[in-house]
Design a protein around this motif. Structure first.
Motif, PDB file in Angstrom:
ATOM      1  N   ALA A  12     -24.054  -2.076  41.367  1.00  0.00           N
ATOM      2  CA  ALA A  12     -24.498  -3.003  40.316  1.00  0.00           C
ATOM      3  C   ALA A  12     -23.405  -4.015  39.980  1.00  0.00           C
ATOM      4  O   ALA A  12     -23.632  -5.233  39.982  1.00  0.00           O
ATOM      5  N   ALA A 145     -20.782  -2.542  33.709  1.00  0.00           N
ATOM      6  CA  ALA A 145     -21.423  -1.955  34.889  1.00  0.00           C
ATOM      7  C   ALA A 145     -20.792  -0.618  35.253  1.00  0.00           C
ATOM      8  O   ALA A 145     -20.737  -0.250  36.429  1.00  0.00           O
ATOM      9  N   VAL A 271     -25.644  -3.862  32.941  1.00  0.00           N
ATOM     10  CA  VAL A 271     -26.440  -3.856  34.160  1.00  0.00           C
ATOM     11  C   VAL A 271     -26.407  -2.469  34.798  1.00  0.00           C
ATOM     12  O   VAL A 271     -25.559  -1.630  34.482  1.00  0.00           O
ATOM     13  N   ALA A 293     -29.123  -5.827  38.425  1.00  0.00           N
ATOM     14  CA  ALA A 293     -27.898  -6.552  38.737  1.00  0.00           C
ATOM     15  C   ALA A 293     -28.176  -7.858  39.480  1.00  0.00           C
ATOM     16  O   ALA A 293     -27.481  -8.862  39.283  1.00  0.00           O
TER      17      ALA A 293
END
Length: 457
Positions: A12, A145, A271, A293
């Protein structure tokens, strides 16, 4: 130049980094090594997603698909395959791709994050990130992330049944084994399910997934023995446990489905698993992480370059993350419902009914189609366009076969029947007026209209 800081170097975070570089931003990514060397099974759809993200080095370490068997509801099935990936190798390849693209990669642990601003707050504040080595980083925009490890306590969340996965490594003392023995297996159990993988060098990766509230787990010191006994008690697992012994201590990780409802602000976005993490049974972990993402760069680009459209971009992102979460949740629910032997047991009962009774896919009729203005990704930004809304695609379909679908549907509604449609679209000039440039596109449109019942009496 606007500075983008990404926390987390998995698929991601890596996908967002490459996407932001392609849009012309300076990108720094902070990551740390995984605490355990996980092995995962991925489908061809995941591989295509990794390729679309631009991970060339990451893909170079992927093995050929190997046999995957399933023992579910008392039945055995060996028709499927999956590629068994070692996540440390995949993550290392992704970092090589990022560095080759000009992303500044810092291998450190994040200690603290400050300066996150709510979407409706117009303050011009930089995000401040403190690393374990004492270094401080400043950025105009931050991407969270770090997966399930990302802090969640301060955010509203929707959660599924509380789930725990216990991972235990085994190793064969017989030395290297033939490549043909690389395989994996999933099996349902009265109180959960297990997934097992065998690599050609004798390593075995065994995972047991149970309900946190219903499982009778031992104290930490007895966990290794507990896992060993559980796996040895599975008759179908002998191919994985035979001539092998556990190595090290088991690793426990929470695998509860979680949707973080507040996933975007003026100078930050979450994300992948940091935004929503699904039940591992659906087998879509990396795919869903990439799904959010790959859309994030256009959202971030809009927040930075067109702040007047911030609410539009945020709505686009929130709706898609939530839509993905519930779609994957329902896929997992349907898998659980296939196991009919223990539906009254807590583990199965909790998962056969969550999140709801809505079907994963809904039947669509032509008379249900509508055309509305909705946010889409257009030229690296979020903008409103006419899309076709269906019961199965409530966020809309913008393009089909490379052309905008809304003008075609509007024309089909005006023509009202298939004969008139075919006659109108027999004229090449009419086709060009709605964006159809070649016969392949026209055939794709006709096929889709047939699938929703256009022209049926």
């Amino acid at each position: 130049m606007t500075q983008i800081l990404i926390l987390g170097g998995g698929p991601a975070g890596g996908a967002v980094a490459l996407g932001m570089k392609a849009l012309g931003y300076e990108v720094t990514l902070v990551t740390e090594a995984r605490p355990f060397d996980a092995v995962e099974g991925i489908s061809d759809r995941v591989i295509q997603g990794l390729r679309h993200a631009g991970f060339r080095k990451g893909l170079s370490c992927l093995p050929q698909p190997s046999a995957r068997s399933a023992h579910w509801n008392g039945e055995a099935n060996s028709a499927n395959t999956e590629s068994l990936i070692e996540r440390k190798k995949l993550d290392a390849g992704i970092l090589q791709d990022l560095e080759a693209a000009g992303v500044h990669v810092i291998r450190q642990r994040v200690r603290q994050v400050q300066g996150l601003v709510a979407l409706n707050d117009k303050s011009s504040v930089s995000v401040q990130v403190m690393l374990d080595n004492g270094e401080s980083l400043s950025a105009d925009f931050m991407v969270e992330a770090r997966g399930r490890a990302a802090p969640q306590a301060d955010f509203a969340r929707s959660r599924g049944p509380q789930t725990l996965s216990l991972l235990q490594y085994w190793h064969s003392d017989n030395g290297a084994e033939s490549v043909s023995q690389r395989r994996s297996m999933a099996i349902s159990l009265p109180d959960g399910w297990a997934w097992m993988a065998m690599l050609e060098d004798g390593r075995r990766y065994l995972q047991l997934t149970v309900d946190v509230s219903a499982a009778e787990l031992p104290v930490k010191q007895q966990l290794a023995k507990y896992c060993q006994q559980r796996f040895l008690a599975i008759p179908e697992a002998k191919a994985f446990t035979g001539n092998a012994k556990p190595v090290g201590v088991p690793h426990g990780r929470i695998s509860t489905p979680v949707l973080v409802e507040e996933n975007i602000g003026s100078n930050w976005i979450r994300v992948g698993d940091a935004a929503m993490a699904v039940d591992p049974l659906s087998g879509n972990g990396i795919f869903q992480a990439l799904s959010s993402a790959l859309q994030a760069p256009a959202v971030i680009n809009t927040l930075i370059r067109q702040p007047a459209d911030a609410e539009l971009a945020a709505r686009f992102y929130r709706d898609r993350v939530e839509g993905l979460f519930y779609r994957f949740a329902r896929i997992g629910r349907d898998f659980y419902q296939l196991e009919e032997r223990w539906q009254g047991a807590p583990f199965w009962q909790n998962r056969c009914q969550w999140p709801d009774a809505e079907p994963v896919h809904k039947t669509v009729r032509f008379d249900q189609l509508s055309v509305e203005m909705m946010p889409v990704v257009a030229d690296g930004l979020i903008a409103e366009q006419e899309v076709v809304i269906t019961p199965d695609q409530p966020l809309g379909i913008w393009h089909l076969a490379g052309i905008p679908l809304a003008p075609v549907v509007n024309q089909a509604k005006q023509l009202a029947n298939r004969q008139a449609f075919d006659a109108w679209f027999a004229d090449q000039q009419n086709c060009h007026s709605v964006g159809i440039q070649n016969p392949a596109q026209l055939n794709a449109i006709r096929g889709w209209l047939t699938s929703v019942g256009f022209g049926e009496s």
